[in-house]
Design a protein around this motif. Structure first.
Motif, mmCIF file in Angstrom:
data_model
loop_
_atom_site.group_PDB
_atom_site.id
_atom_site.type_symbol
_atom_site.label_atom_id
_atom_site.label_comp_id
_atom_site.label_asym_id
_atom_site.label_seq_id
_atom_site.Cartn_x
_atom_site.Cartn_y
_atom_site.Cartn_z
ATOM 1 N N ARG A 13 0.825 -1.209 0.000
ATOM 2 C CA ARG A 13 0.000 0.000 0.000
ATOM 3 C C ARG A 13 0.861 1.261 0.000
ATOM 4 N NH1 ARG A 13 -4.481 1.943 4.567
ATOM 5 N NH2 ARG A 13 -4.470 4.133 3.944
ATOM 6 N N THR A 14 1.877 1.289 0.839
ATOM 7 C CA THR A 14 2.663 2.515 0.922
ATOM 8 C C THR A 14 3.546 2.711 -0.309
ATOM 9 O OG1 THR A 14 4.037 3.848 2.390
ATOM 10 C CG2 THR A 14 4.576 1.509 2.266
ATOM 11 N N LEU A 15 3.964 1.633 -0.964
ATOM 12 C CA LEU A 15 4.668 1.766 -2.245
ATOM 13 C C LEU A 15 3.761 2.413 -3.285
ATOM 14 C CD1 LEU A 15 6.556 -1.647 -2.493
ATOM 15 C CD2 LEU A 15 7.651 0.599 -2.492
ATOM 16 N N ARG A 16 2.526 1.935 -3.369
ATOM 17 C CA ARG A 16 1.594 2.511 -4.345
ATOM 18 C C ARG A 16 1.288 3.967 -4.013
ATOM 19 N NH1 ARG A 16 -1.421 -2.533 -3.606
ATOM 20 N NH2 ARG A 16 -0.991 -3.960 -5.340
ATOM 21 N N ASP A 17 1.054 4.257 -2.736
ATOM 22 C CA ASP A 17 0.744 5.635 -2.337
ATOM 23 C C ASP A 17 1.899 6.574 -2.684
ATOM 24 O OD1 ASP A 17 -1.697 4.835 -1.367
ATOM 25 O OD2 ASP A 17 -1.088 4.861 0.751
ATOM 26 N N THR A 18 3.114 6.148 -2.406
ATOM 27 C CA THR A 18 4.282 6.984 -2.690
ATOM 28 C C THR A 18 4.474 7.161 -4.189
ATOM 29 O OG1 THR A 18 5.301 6.166 -0.648
ATOM 30 C CG2 THR A 18 6.739 7.288 -2.214
ATOM 31 N N GLN A 49 10.877 7.635 -9.044
ATOM 32 C CA GLN A 49 9.956 6.537 -9.323
ATOM 33 C C GLN A 49 10.719 5.260 -9.678
ATOM 34 O OE1 GLN A 49 6.962 6.640 -8.423
ATOM 35 N NE2 GLN A 49 5.491 6.652 -10.101
ATOM 36 N N ARG A 50 11.768 5.414 -10.467
ATOM 37 C CA ARG A 50 12.566 4.248 -10.843
ATOM 38 C C ARG A 50 13.299 3.675 -9.635
ATOM 39 N NH1 ARG A 50 16.244 6.123 -15.572
ATOM 40 N NH2 ARG A 50 16.702 3.886 -15.762
ATOM 41 N N ALA A 51 13.775 4.549 -8.745
ATOM 42 C CA ALA A 51 14.448 4.065 -7.535
ATOM 43 C C ALA A 51 13.473 3.314 -6.639
ATOM 44 C CB ALA A 51 15.069 5.242 -6.776
ATOM 45 N N LEU A 52 12.249 3.799 -6.530
ATOM 46 C CA LEU A 52 11.226 3.108 -5.735
ATOM 47 C C LEU A 52 11.021 1.689 -6.260
ATOM 48 C CD1 LEU A 52 7.891 4.494 -4.448
ATOM 49 C CD2 LEU A 52 7.834 2.492 -5.923
ATOM 50 N N LEU A 127 2.699 10.628 -18.101
ATOM 51 C CA LEU A 127 2.614 10.554 -16.648
ATOM 52 C C LEU A 127 1.251 10.039 -16.199
ATOM 53 C CD1 LEU A 127 4.404 13.872 -15.649
ATOM 54 C CD2 LEU A 127 5.103 11.578 -14.926
ATOM 55 N N GLN A 128 0.203 10.541 -16.806
ATOM 56 C CA GLN A 128 -1.136 10.097 -16.435
ATOM 57 C C GLN A 128 -1.319 8.612 -16.730
ATOM 58 O OE1 GLN A 128 -4.088 12.678 -18.187
ATOM 59 N NE2 GLN A 128 -3.112 14.522 -17.395
ATOM 60 N N GLN A 129 -0.797 8.167 -17.864
ATOM 61 C CA GLN A 129 -0.890 6.737 -18.192
ATOM 62 C C GLN A 129 -0.178 5.888 -17.140
ATOM 63 O OE1 GLN A 129 0.670 6.273 -22.159
ATOM 64 N NE2 GLN A 129 -0.772 7.754 -23.023
ATOM 65 N N GLY A 130 1.021 6.335 -16.749
ATOM 66 C CA GLY A 130 1.752 5.602 -15.719
ATOM 67 C C GLY A 130 1.009 5.596 -14.392
ATOM 68 N N ILE A 134 -0.727 2.240 -11.597
ATOM 69 C CA ILE A 134 -0.158 1.940 -10.279
ATOM 70 C C ILE A 134 -1.080 1.049 -9.444
ATOM 71 C CG2 ILE A 134 0.500 2.979 -8.074
ATOM 72 C CD1 ILE A 134 1.625 5.355 -9.722
ATOM 73 N N GLY A 135 -2.379 1.270 -9.536
ATOM 74 C CA GLY A 135 -3.319 0.447 -8.773
ATOM 75 C C GLY A 135 -3.275 -1.018 -9.142
#
Length: 273
Positions: A13-18, A49-52, A127-130, A134-135
């Motif tokens: 959850r926190t990965l997606r939120d971040t 984002q890539r580092a995450l 960006l919007q597509q990316g 995420i969900g």
């Protein structure tokens, strides 16, 4: 939203939120910032984002490859304009504005010519597509121990990159070291709440090391560019290159000092390892 994983939630959850927070921040920067600053901030958001994703890379396979390529392509579309601005800024950091008027005018014109407003406009849709994907990221099986594993892995990569860079002294190895330092810095920021005692003290010196490596790279690029145009700028070139070399030597000493302090050990251990 802060670039930090919350210890109050499951890792997925926190990965997606971040990750959503980075996309939202990038879109906001595109809307409100001047073009030059928007390019800089957008590339930073892509790197974060890539580092995450790299933090849990070993666990997510195909997802990492697809999303990493997406954000890398997005950032690389703006690399030319950002490098031109970075070299101009490297000159301004080296000497007060007006100290080398020929060179400054040359770099200003070059930065202007590298602008690509169309590429910046296209990034909003990407960006919007990316963000919409995420969900659906398949993260639900992830546990915090896997984030620790990823942190240790990229620490080791940074440690190896430092050894190569300090031994070889070539731009390619220093660039690789910078990339690995930035990964480790971003990972430290992501885990600084969950593992405060182990990583929080690393964040500021890692930021300083990443900055020194970036300044070293930009100044080396500037010197190479000016060498290619030496005939046009001969009146100002010798004193400028002398000043640049002095600054490069100082940065090299700072990079070694911080690097050997931050990566003194071959492996990184958390308190509960």
């Amino acid at each position: 939203m802060a670039y930090c994983l919350s210890s109050n939630h499951p890792l997925a959850r926190t990965l997606r939120d971040t990750a959503r927070g980075e996309v939202a921040a990038a879109l906001a920067d595109l809307e409100k910032l001047p073009e030059e600053e928007a390019v800089h901030q957008l590339r930073k958001h892509c790197k974060k984002q890539r580092a995450l994703l790299r933090l849990v890379r070993s666990e997510i396979g195909d997802l990492y490859r697809y999303e990493n390529a997406h954000y890398r392509t997005l950032a690389n579309a703006l690399a030319g304009s950002r490098d031109a601005v970075s070299m101009r800024d490297a000159l301004l950091a080296l000497a007060p504005a007006g100290s080398y008027p020929q060179v400054q005018e040359f770099l200003e014109m070059r930065a202007h010519s590298q602008r690509d407003p169309g590429a910046l406009e296209d990034t909003s849709a990407l960006l919007q597509q990316g963000g919409e994907r995420i969900g659906d990221w398949p993260l639900d099986r992830l546990q915090w121990k896997q984030a620790r594993r990823g942190y240790r892995k990229y620490y080791r990569r940074a440690h190896r990159a430092m050894k190569v860079a300090l031994a070889g002294e070539d731009p390619a190895s220093f660039h690789e070291f910078r990339k690995r330092v930035k990964d480790h810095w971003y990972h430290s920021r992501l885990l600084e709440e969950k593992y405060k005692d182990a990583v929080v003290s690393r964040c500021q010196p890692l930021k300083e090391l990443a900055q020194a490596l970036g300044d070293w790279r930009d100044l080396r690029l500037l010197c190479r560019l000016l060498g290619e145009h030496s005939g046009e700028l001969s009146g100002e070139l010798i004193p400028l290159l002398d000043a640049a070399q002095e600054r490069l030597d100082a940065l090299r000493r700072e990079i070694e000092r911080l690097g050997r302090k931050l990566f003194a050990d071959r492996k990184f251990s958390f308190d509960d390892d």
